[in-house]
Design an enzyme around this catalytic site. Structure first.
Site, PDB file in Angstrom:
ATOM      1  CE1 TYR A  21      42.179  49.337   0.826  1.00 46.99           C
ATOM      2  CE2 TYR A  21      41.892  51.699   0.542  1.00 46.99           C
ATOM      3  CZ  TYR A  21      42.216  50.618   1.344  1.00 46.99           C
ATOM      4  OH  TYR A  21      42.599  50.813   2.647  1.00 46.99           O
ATOM      5  NE  ARG A  32      44.297  62.798   9.548  1.00 46.94           N
ATOM      6  CZ  ARG A  32      45.572  63.153   9.519  1.00 46.94           C
ATOM      7  NH1 ARG A  32      46.404  62.715  10.454  1.00 46.94           N
ATOM      8  NH2 ARG A  32      46.021  63.945   8.551  1.00 46.94           N
TER       9      ARG A  32
END
Length: 357
Positions: free
Chosen positions: A177, A313
């Protein structure tokens, strides 16, 4: 030996354990970038983590990468976050907002604007849009005068985050990003003070972090980094030199922490641990790889010198992950199909461990 369940002093916060919930995109916000009551429940369910870091939050309109992600650039967004932070605090938790400017990883169909980046070099891959995945377009290279404005966007969002009740912010300097794009040697082809040499390529990151520290204080500011990673086609040369110089500059700012991803070998990561004098949050498993972080990964990195360990996760299907890790209970599997589908299924529907007689 340091235990995952020892308390830890982080700035003005006392964390009851060294488990960090890593930032994970879940795209459950409204089209206006507003946090929702379901998001308040989701984060509150996981408040036993020593620290929660939220999903990426766009600091301005052009910084939005995916549809369905929340923002911190309007007063309405600030108001929408307050019930989320209040719910986490009511459950005894602590929460930082991750500030994520997508840079070139965006699409006009999502924001109404051409994506921006350090140079007019497109990312590699397809980006989510309101009508489905589409190839990432060529970004508009930021003018020299615009670069400080984008650095300041993190600081402006940080002020709003504190106003919304967050305990601090984490700048997303990883995974391809905007900050990562400036660090890159192939996404950043600039020939001005923001490109070329290592000191120039780290300049945007240092300015964004410095502005944020000035806005909300070092104790409320962290940054996440992914040394040597290749997300969205970003490449980096001179990885050890690049991150050594970056961490040396950031060390002057007395940050809450640096959050490293295991995107390069242990030798480089350990060298960076020696460079960084402050709190290190370590994400021990390559992001989105086949392996999910477990207790043994956490213990190994605590022995190697990390202070806090982030789990991603594993927190999706285990809102009571800290207790499961503490007592050796099974870690429930998650359903990847529900990662980004919206709604409460696969979001709020994972229970705490059910003990049977």
């Amino acid at each position: 030996m340091t235990s995952l369940f020892d308390s830890y002093r982080l700035g003005d916060l006392t964390l009851p354990n060294r488990v960090v919930m890593a930032p994970m995109t879940r795209v459950r916000a409204t089209a206006e970038g507003l946090a929702t009551p379901s998001m308040a429940t989701y984060y509150a369910q996981r408040a036993t983590a020593g620290l929660i870091v939220t999903e990426g939050v766009q600091p301005n309109v052009v910084g939005q990468s995916n549809p369905g992600t929340p923002g911190l650039h309007t007063e309405e967004q600030v108001a929408a976050w307050r019930p989320v932070t209040a719910a986490v605090h009511a459950n005894g938790g602590r929460v930082f907002a991750q500030l994520m400017h997508g840079g070139r990883v965006s699409h006009p169909d999502t924001t109404g604007l051409q994506p921006v980046g350090p140079s007019a070099v497109p990312a590699v891959g397809d980006v989510f849009t309101p009508t489905g995945p589409q190839p990432v377009p060529v970004p508009r290279a930021l003018d020299l005068a615009e670069v400080p404005e984008q650095a300041q966007s993190y600081a402006q969002a940080a002020r709003r985050a504190v106003d919304a009740g967050f305990d601090g912010v984490e700048l997303h300097g990883a995974n391809g990003y905007l900050i990562s794009q400036f660090l890159s040697s192939n996404a950043n082809l600039r020939t001005d003070r923001y490109g070329g040499s290592v000191p120039n390529r780290i300049r945007f990151a240092v300015e964004a972090v410095s502005a944020t520290v000035e806005a909300v204080g070092g104790a409320r500011t962290g940054i996440r980094l992914s040394p040597g990673a290749n997300f969205w086609g970003v490449e980096e040369t001179e990885v050890l030199e690049l991150y050594t110089e970056l961490l040396s500059e950031l060390a002057r700012l007395d940050l809450a922490y640096v959050h490293l991803e295991a995107t390069t070998g242990d030798e480089t990561l350990l060298a960076l641990r020696h460079v960084w004098p402050g709190t290190l949050v370590m994400n021990p498993v390559y992001p989105m790889g086949a392996k999910v972080t477990g207790r043994s990964d956490a213990d190994r990195w605590l022995e190697l010198g990390a202070d806090l360990i982030s789990f991603g996760r594993a927190f999706i299907a285990n809102p009571d992950l800290v207790e499961r890790l503490r007592t050796g209970l099974p870690i429930a599997p998650f359903d990847e199909a529900t990662y980004y589908q919206g709604g409460d299924a696969g979001y709020l529907t994972y229970p705490a461990y059910q003990h049977t007689a």
